[in-house]
Motif scaffolding. Sequence first.
Motif, PDB file in Angstrom:
ATOM      1  N   VAL A  57      35.787  24.950  40.179  1.00  0.00           N
ATOM      2  CA  VAL A  57      35.973  26.486  40.629  1.00  0.00           C
ATOM      3  C   VAL A  57      34.431  27.094  41.268  1.00  0.00           C
ATOM      4  CG1 VAL A  57      37.432  28.073  40.197  1.00  0.00           C
ATOM      5  CG2 VAL A  57      38.024  26.442  39.439  1.00  0.00           C
ATOM      6  N   SER A  58      33.955  27.287  40.655  1.00  0.00           N
ATOM      7  CA  SER A  58      32.752  28.566  40.359  1.00  0.00           C
ATOM      8  C   SER A  58      31.954  27.652  41.734  1.00  0.00           C
ATOM      9  CB  SER A  58      31.945  28.164  39.416  1.00  0.00           C
ATOM     10  OG  SER A  58      31.029  29.484  39.259  1.00  0.00           O
ATOM     11  N   PRO A  59      31.162  26.275  41.874  1.00  0.00           N
ATOM     12  CA  PRO A  59      30.912  26.877  43.272  1.00  0.00           C
ATOM     13  C   PRO A  59      31.404  26.535  44.201  1.00  0.00           C
ATOM     14  CG  PRO A  59      30.573  23.896  41.750  1.00  0.00           C
ATOM     15  CD  PRO A  59      31.766  24.952  41.168  1.00  0.00           C
ATOM     16  N   THR A  60      32.837  26.690  44.320  1.00  0.00           N
ATOM     17  CA  THR A  60      33.932  27.773  45.552  1.00  0.00           C
ATOM     18  C   THR A  60      33.422  28.875  46.316  1.00  0.00           C
ATOM     19  OG1 THR A  60      35.533  28.147  44.702  1.00  0.00           O
ATOM     20  CG2 THR A  60      35.585  25.239  45.571  1.00  0.00           C
ATOM     21  N   LYS A  61      32.221  29.631  45.628  1.00  0.00           N
ATOM     22  CA  LYS A  61      32.183  30.888  45.567  1.00  0.00           C
ATOM     23  C   LYS A  61      31.244  30.772  46.836  1.00  0.00           C
ATOM     24  CE  LYS A  61      30.616  34.955  43.045  1.00  0.00           C
ATOM     25  NZ  LYS A  61      30.157  35.571  41.691  1.00  0.00           N
ATOM     26  N   LYS A  62      30.523  29.909  46.840  1.00  0.00           N
ATOM     27  CA  LYS A  62      29.362  30.122  47.660  1.00  0.00           C
ATOM     28  C   LYS A  62      30.246  30.213  49.223  1.00  0.00           C
ATOM     29  CE  LYS A  62      28.089  25.622  47.572  1.00  0.00           C
ATOM     30  NZ  LYS A  62      27.061  24.615  46.634  1.00  0.00           N
ATOM     31  N   HIS A  63      30.964  30.011  48.894  1.00  0.00           N
ATOM     32  CA  HIS A  63      31.992  29.332  50.610  1.00  0.00           C
ATOM     33  C   HIS A  63      32.621  30.727  50.908  1.00  0.00           C
ATOM     34  CE1 HIS A  63      30.761  24.826  51.195  1.00  0.00           C
ATOM     35  NE2 HIS A  63      30.971  25.135  49.464  1.00  0.00           N
ATOM     36  N   ALA A  64      32.339  31.269  49.943  1.00  0.00           N
ATOM     37  CA  ALA A  64      33.723  32.529  50.530  1.00  0.00           C
ATOM     38  C   ALA A  64      33.277  33.513  51.413  1.00  0.00           C
ATOM     39  CB  ALA A  64      33.902  33.521  49.313  1.00  0.00           C
ATOM     40  N   ASP A  65      34.023  34.139  52.231  1.00  0.00           N
ATOM     41  CA  ASP A  65      33.607  34.913  52.894  1.00  0.00           C
ATOM     42  C   ASP A  65      33.683  36.104  52.876  1.00  0.00           C
ATOM     43  OD1 ASP A  65      33.341  33.547  56.086  1.00  0.00           O
ATOM     44  OD2 ASP A  65      36.305  32.799  55.154  1.00  0.00           O
ATOM     45  N   LEU A  66      34.882  36.542  51.839  1.00  0.00           N
ATOM     46  CA  LEU A  66      35.382  37.322  50.680  1.00  0.00           C
ATOM     47  C   LEU A  66      35.180  37.502  49.448  1.00  0.00           C
ATOM     48  CD1 LEU A  66      35.924  40.600  50.411  1.00  0.00           C
ATOM     49  CD2 LEU A  66      38.044  40.020  50.884  1.00  0.00           C
ATOM     50  N   ILE A  67      34.040  37.796  48.213  1.00  0.00           N
ATOM     51  CA  ILE A  67      34.596  38.361  47.125  1.00  0.00           C
ATOM     52  C   ILE A  67      34.787  38.622  46.528  1.00  0.00           C
ATOM     53  CG2 ILE A  67      33.083  37.336  45.018  1.00  0.00           C
ATOM     54  CD1 ILE A  67      31.186  36.013  46.688  1.00  0.00           C
ATOM     55  N   VAL A  68      35.609  38.617  45.982  1.00  0.00           N
ATOM     56  CA  VAL A  68      36.243  40.001  45.600  1.00  0.00           C
ATOM     57  C   VAL A  68      36.138  39.998  43.676  1.00  0.00           C
ATOM     58  CG1 VAL A  68      38.871  41.112  44.876  1.00  0.00           C
ATOM     59  CG2 VAL A  68      38.603  39.945  46.541  1.00  0.00           C
ATOM     60  N   PRO A  69      35.489  41.218  43.314  1.00  0.00           N
ATOM     61  CA  PRO A  69      35.195  41.302  42.139  1.00  0.00           C
ATOM     62  C   PRO A  69      36.231  42.025  41.499  1.00  0.00           C
ATOM     63  CG  PRO A  69      33.802  42.413  43.024  1.00  0.00           C
ATOM     64  CD  PRO A  69      34.466  42.321  44.254  1.00  0.00           C
ATOM     65  N   ARG A  70      36.170  42.032  40.247  1.00  0.00           N
ATOM     66  CA  ARG A  70      37.530  42.615  38.545  1.00  0.00           C
ATOM     67  C   ARG A  70      39.208  41.547  39.322  1.00  0.00           C
ATOM     68  NH1 ARG A  70      34.803  46.468  41.213  1.00  0.00           N
ATOM     69  NH2 ARG A  70      36.381  48.107  41.724  1.00  0.00           N
ATOM     70  N   GLY A  71      38.481  41.168  39.977  1.00  0.00           N
ATOM     71  CA  GLY A  71      40.675  40.335  40.938  1.00  0.00           C
ATOM     72  C   GLY A  71      41.136  41.755  40.814  1.00  0.00           C
ATOM     73  N   ALA A  72      42.480  41.606  40.384  1.00  0.00           N
ATOM     74  CA  ALA A  72      43.661  42.512  40.484  1.00  0.00           C
ATOM     75  C   ALA A  72      43.653  43.938  40.336  1.00  0.00           C
ATOM     76  CB  ALA A  72      44.661  41.971  39.797  1.00  0.00           C
ATOM     77  N   GLU A  73      42.136  44.190  39.820  1.00  0.00           N
ATOM     78  CA  GLU A  73      42.077  45.561  39.518  1.00  0.00           C
ATOM     79  C   GLU A  73      41.441  45.758  40.845  1.00  0.00           C
ATOM     80  OE1 GLU A  73      39.668  45.267  36.069  1.00  0.00           O
ATOM     81  OE2 GLU A  73      40.334  44.935  35.158  1.00  0.00           O
ATOM     82  N   ASN A  74      41.073  44.926  41.546  1.00  0.00           N
ATOM     83  CA  ASN A  74      40.298  45.916  42.542  1.00  0.00           C
ATOM     84  C   ASN A  74      41.250  46.450  43.882  1.00  0.00           C
ATOM     85  OD1 ASN A  74      38.070  45.979  44.799  1.00  0.00           O
ATOM     86  ND2 ASN A  74      36.627  45.102  44.272  1.00  0.00           N
ATOM     87  N   VAL A  75      41.531  47.472  43.913  1.00  0.00           N
ATOM     88  CA  VAL A  75      42.251  47.399  44.741  1.00  0.00           C
ATOM     89  C   VAL A  75      42.209  47.668  46.448  1.00  0.00           C
ATOM     90  CG1 VAL A  75      44.451  49.834  45.504  1.00  0.00           C
ATOM     91  CG2 VAL A  75      44.237  49.045  43.326  1.00  0.00           C
ATOM     92  N   ALA A  76      40.921  48.230  46.260  1.00  0.00           N
ATOM     93  CA  ALA A  76      40.489  48.296  47.308  1.00  0.00           C
ATOM     94  C   ALA A  76      40.315  46.906  48.017  1.00  0.00           C
ATOM     95  CB  ALA A  76      38.857  48.904  47.660  1.00  0.00           C
ATOM     96  N   ALA A  77      39.801  45.782  47.853  1.00  0.00           N
ATOM     97  CA  ALA A  77      39.518  44.561  47.929  1.00  0.00           C
ATOM     98  C   ALA A  77      40.899  43.843  49.111  1.00  0.00           C
ATOM     99  CB  ALA A  77      39.039  43.717  46.996  1.00  0.00           C
TER     100      ALA A  77
END
Length: 94
Positions: free
Chosen positions: A56-76
């Motif tokens: 899972v972690s290695p896929t982060k480098k391919h993301a166009d958008l990284i959402v920190p804090r998951g569902a708590e991040n309403v703006a993202a």
Amino acid sequence: GGRLRSCFDLKVFVDVEADTRLARRIRRDVEERGRDVKNVLQQYELTVKPSFDTFVSPTKKHADLIVPRGAENVAAIDMMVEHVKSRCKSSTTV
């Protein structure tokens, strides 16, 4: 990996702190699955965490958008919803 990634318009990685992931897992497994904390922690250490680190972690480098804090991040989340809406609108007008 790359062939599948190329099929997506937007690649999103939901980045949640390891402590939060573990706490959620303990809560779920104890409350919903009737497991004890010791067994949940043992499974986490032996299989869940190593699998996360490997797959899972290695896929982060391919993301166009990284959402920190998951569902708590309403703006993202709002940004993603607007992106999907705009893509849907543009695909129906073509």
